[in-house]
Design a protein around this motif. Sequence first.
Motif, mmCIF file in Angstrom:
data_model
loop_
_atom_site.group_PDB
_atom_site.id
_atom_site.type_symbol
_atom_site.label_atom_id
_atom_site.label_comp_id
_atom_site.label_asym_id
_atom_site.label_seq_id
_atom_site.Cartn_x
_atom_site.Cartn_y
_atom_site.Cartn_z
ATOM 1 N N HIS A 26 0.908 -1.251 0.179
ATOM 2 C CA HIS A 26 -0.197 -0.130 -0.084
ATOM 3 C C HIS A 26 0.830 1.390 -0.095
ATOM 4 O O HIS A 26 2.094 1.206 0.594
ATOM 5 N N THR B 245 0.531 5.236 0.810
ATOM 6 C CA THR B 245 -0.260 6.596 1.519
ATOM 7 C C THR B 245 0.342 7.414 2.063
ATOM 8 O O THR B 245 1.604 7.184 2.541
ATOM 9 N N GLU C 154 -0.065 6.328 12.592
ATOM 10 C CA GLU C 154 -0.526 6.336 13.888
ATOM 11 C C GLU C 154 -1.933 6.518 13.964
ATOM 12 O O GLU C 154 -2.754 6.429 15.127
ATOM 13 N N LYS D 268 -10.542 8.049 9.602
ATOM 14 C CA LYS D 268 -11.629 7.227 9.168
ATOM 15 C C LYS D 268 -13.126 8.024 9.232
ATOM 16 O O LYS D 268 -13.009 9.207 9.551
ATOM 17 N N VAL E 51 -11.691 3.521 6.355
ATOM 18 C CA VAL E 51 -10.637 4.285 6.198
ATOM 19 C C VAL E 51 -11.073 5.684 5.196
ATOM 20 O O VAL E 51 -11.952 5.100 4.390
ATOM 21 N N HIS F 77 4.458 7.012 2.402
ATOM 22 C CA HIS F 77 4.699 5.676 3.201
ATOM 23 C C HIS F 77 4.282 4.423 2.598
ATOM 24 O O HIS F 77 3.531 4.301 1.720
ATOM 25 N N VAL F 78 5.227 3.373 2.658
ATOM 26 C CA VAL F 78 4.834 1.984 2.035
ATOM 27 C C VAL F 78 4.671 1.000 3.258
ATOM 28 O O VAL F 78 5.411 0.972 4.220
ATOM 29 N N THR F 79 3.462 0.317 2.984
ATOM 30 C CA THR F 79 3.296 -0.707 4.240
ATOM 31 C C THR F 79 2.479 -1.658 3.658
ATOM 32 O O THR F 79 1.884 -1.842 2.615
ATOM 33 N N CYS F 80 2.468 -3.018 4.269
ATOM 34 C CA CYS F 80 1.661 -4.083 4.023
ATOM 35 C C CYS F 80 0.488 -3.896 4.983
ATOM 36 O O CYS F 80 -0.250 -4.878 5.009
ATOM 37 N N PHE F 81 0.436 -3.110 5.936
ATOM 38 C CA PHE F 81 -0.533 -3.056 6.927
ATOM 39 C C PHE F 81 -1.940 -2.885 6.378
ATOM 40 O O PHE F 81 -1.911 -2.149 5.224
ATOM 41 N N ASP F 82 -2.722 -3.503 6.769
ATOM 42 C CA ASP F 82 -4.481 -3.279 6.469
ATOM 43 C C ASP F 82 -4.555 -1.838 7.050
ATOM 44 O O ASP F 82 -4.523 -1.615 8.278
ATOM 45 N N LEU F 83 -4.903 -0.861 6.244
ATOM 46 C CA LEU F 83 -5.138 0.500 6.842
ATOM 47 C C LEU F 83 -6.300 0.661 7.663
ATOM 48 O O LEU F 83 -6.339 1.681 8.911
ATOM 49 N N GLU F 84 -7.283 -0.421 7.403
ATOM 50 C CA GLU F 84 -8.451 -0.474 8.446
ATOM 51 C C GLU F 84 -8.121 -0.589 9.816
ATOM 52 O O GLU F 84 -8.741 -0.598 10.897
ATOM 53 N N ASN F 85 -7.060 -1.412 9.742
ATOM 54 C CA ASN F 85 -6.605 -2.032 11.373
ATOM 55 C C ASN F 85 -5.097 -2.093 11.442
ATOM 56 O O ASN F 85 -4.225 -3.083 11.347
ATOM 57 N N VAL F 86 -4.414 -0.885 11.763
ATOM 58 C CA VAL F 86 -2.915 -0.750 11.660
ATOM 59 C C VAL F 86 -2.674 -1.316 13.152
ATOM 60 O O VAL F 86 -3.015 -1.177 14.197
ATOM 61 N N LYS G 226 -1.019 -2.069 16.854
ATOM 62 C CA LYS G 226 -0.261 -1.107 17.583
ATOM 63 C C LYS G 226 0.270 -2.061 18.719
ATOM 64 O O LYS G 226 -0.184 -2.973 19.152
ATOM 65 N N ALA H 64 1.531 2.847 20.239
ATOM 66 C CA ALA H 64 2.261 3.320 18.758
ATOM 67 C C ALA H 64 2.206 2.207 17.754
ATOM 68 O O ALA H 64 1.949 1.074 17.934
ATOM 69 N N VAL H 65 2.209 2.625 16.359
ATOM 70 C CA VAL H 65 2.239 1.713 15.260
ATOM 71 C C VAL H 65 3.635 0.536 15.571
ATOM 72 O O VAL H 65 4.412 0.864 15.849
ATOM 73 N N TYR I 138 5.541 -1.194 14.178
ATOM 74 C CA TYR I 138 6.281 -1.592 12.874
ATOM 75 C C TYR I 138 7.219 -2.763 12.808
ATOM 76 O O TYR I 138 7.302 -3.336 11.702
ATOM 77 N N MET J 160 6.346 -5.545 6.910
ATOM 78 C CA MET J 160 7.205 -6.229 6.093
ATOM 79 C C MET J 160 8.876 -5.766 6.342
ATOM 80 O O MET J 160 9.426 -6.999 6.531
#
Lengths: 458, 458
Positions: free
Chosen positions: A172, A174, A179, A183, A188, B172-181, B183, B187-188, B190, B194
């Motif tokens: 993804h 973004t 943090e 929503k 999202v 930002h590049v992430t594999c996280f589901d943005l609906e549900n990061v 924590k 805090a995130v 990380y 990935m």
Amino acid sequence: MTNKELFENKDELMNKEIVIKGWIRNHRKQKEFGFIDFSDGTCFKHVQVVYDEKLNNFSDVQKMHVGCAIEVIGNVVKSVNPKQDFEVSATSITLLGDCPEDYPIQPKKHSREFLREQAYLRPRTNLFQAVFRVRSVASFAIHKYFQERGYVYFHAPLITASDCEGAGEMFHVTCFDLENVPKKDGAVDYEKDMFACPASLTVSGQLEAESFALAYGKTYTFGPTFRAENSNTRVHANEFWMVEPEIAFCDLKGDMEIMEDMLKNVVHYVLDNCKDEMEFLDKFVENGLIEKLTKLVSSKFNRITHKECIDILQKANIKFEFEPKQGEDIAKEHEKYITEYFDGPVFITDWPKDIKAFYMKQNPDGETVAAVDLEVPGAGEIMGGSQREEDYEKLVARMDELGMEKDTLDWYINLRKFGGCVHSGFGMGFERLLIYLTGIDNIRDVIPYPRTPGNCEF
Amino acid sequence: MTNKELFENKDELMNKEIVIKGWIRNHRKQKEFGFIDFSDGTCFKHVQVVYDEKLNNFSDVQKMHVGCAIEVIGNVVKSVNPKQDFEVSATSITLLGDCPEDYPIQPKKHSREFLREQAYLRPRTNLFQAVFRVRSVASFAIHKYFQERGYVYFHAPLITASDCEGAGEMFHVTCFDLENVPKKDGAVDYEKDMFACPASLTVSGQLEAESFALAYGKTYTFGPTFRAENSNTRVHANEFWMVEPEIAFCDLKGDMEIMEDMLKNVVHYVLDNCKDEMEFLDKFVENGLIEKLTKLVSSKFNRITHKECIDILQKANIKFEFEPKQGEDIAKEHEKYITEYFDGPVFITDWPKDIKAFYMKQNPDGETVAAVDLEVPGAGEIMGGSQREEDYEKLVARMDELGMEKDTLDWYINLRKFGGCVHSGFGMGFERLLIYLTGIDNIRDVIPYPRTPGNCEF
């Protein structure tokens, strides 16, 4: 003057004074003289610099460590060492950039694992000096091949809202602060993100490249692609480069001709333009590498269908770990067997549609698609291609069958409506080619700064 | 046979039969005959196909719309139209791919805004056919320039954990589901992503390229870079391609010589290899384009310091919107004035350190850095470069002064410790070059599928 120029003009330069700047790769000191193994990185070969106590800074020079940047003024002279065409007899050696004694890259064998941790220094070793120059030269060979044949180089978008393969393994992209993802009604709020929609990193530029093929006739991509796979194997990386040509008015047969011609051409170019590097790799990485590649260039590429391939595998007098079955994919061991069976490269065509992508041309049998994989001895599958489904109705039906979302791909489907025609293309993972070209067996060692699960350094 | 081959061999082909496949770009019908403006995209020029009622499918051919893919068999004959070297007198025209009457790309003038919405079809128009071929040819010119001079092509990593410019505008590049990061302790987490750390898309490959320069002497990147800027201007895109050469044992003066030589070389190559395209762009996009570029190739590039530049601006008998001030950046209007003042390209060197990046070499005056911008008539700044700070202590001090985080850049700083030397490089935004080369004034029209705020289609 660069080392490359020095080697290329060594005869004219004999007994002349030159100035060279580069690094100490090795330093052997005797009481009254010393030898510096010198490289400026412009060619694979090193220059031997000899000096003696006539240098007015002799004792300082003797203290210079491996890794130091120096300037050498000296004369090109015949070497007493018969293995060397010449050496440089120094009249002046000046330190340009110091290097401490604990410099990690010493003139000894380092493990590749250790060197991966020193990725920013490893191009200074012979091995990686060779590998990354081959990477550069092979890149150019690819551009040269396509440009000289009238292909238009297409820069595919990397940030994308569509998903080429219908697979889910994408990163993804973004601008949201992770943090605190905005929503709206519990979901999202992508409206607030840069592109006002979910965005990912592309897994392939092919779909977009097709639009260029239908405008320019012939096009190719050569750019980065991404897979968010959590695979810790020797052949997977999260970021790698792909070459994806796409040709209008070209069927699967024509596609294979281009695949064969391109591969032979690129291999030939690298053998011709990286002689020293390839000799080193042949000697220290894969014995017989040059012979393997030379044989490829002159070999006839065989062509069989997937069905014929399975037949051969099933008749083989060998116990495979995975039993070959009609209608199913083939394994690494099968690829190996089939290239040995033909003693050369093999195109396998007409694959079962259920194990191939949605955009491949459906054959009249209703079961296979006009897809092709190229298997080469010693590496297995090196590229894959297909004729693309140009029939609007059939493409839509297949996408529906697979339950694919068509909204973000309406433009792709429309290419079939607006003067669509027979067209084909293929994809080559550039690192897969490099592994084949260099004999290096780990993708982490053919990418300058590899990205794999857990690794994003430098 | 492609159109390109046809034009290149028209004399030998005169009165011979040929087979061509391509698309109808225009279709003029008379009662007993018709003219098809035919293109297969392999060259800018179109082929005129003439047919008459002797065709056994004459009435079907007359119904073929603009956009259709067709195969034409016919004879190359002298044209009655003196503007054309030849035409093809068709003996057979076969429909290969139909196109409906409401095809969006009709042979009339479409607005560029409309064509952006049809980005997948716009390379079929003359304008974009020209622009994207220039893009391809200019890309190759850049590779050819550097490869022929022994530069190693470096593929910089795109996913990165470091931030080159010290600026914050990164995706930002992430594999996280943005609906549900995920924590951890609020805090995130990380560790679960990935790369087990926050990752972004690179804004420049320069820092990594420096490591290659200090191994190979000469290197260049040519790849995508990203900026997460919410800028809706004609010169900003979120994804664009950069060329970043980096040269060891090269100071700012040497850097400028390479910048000048490369630019002239690439412009010359495009003028030579895109004659038809450039004539079209000269006629319909920017009158005087070819003259502007030809003049650049033969001009002497002027060299002034930033201080001298401000002096000239302050003495100018002109009311600027922004008052030129010592120690400050210059505006577009100033760039324009200064290239007109010198009637040619101008290198502006030695910029105030506070408006330039941390890695630039600090001049002895303590106020300026060895940076350079190249300003060209009609476009302003087209590239920028600098000598890099090779002094370990000074680099660290500057990073501390700017409050920069040094952890992820320790390897970069270490390049100064391990045989560091004078080295320089520059960056050229490839699209900025294309805007200059084509006369097109909007970055959205020189990128096949542009990514700008709110736009991530195709």
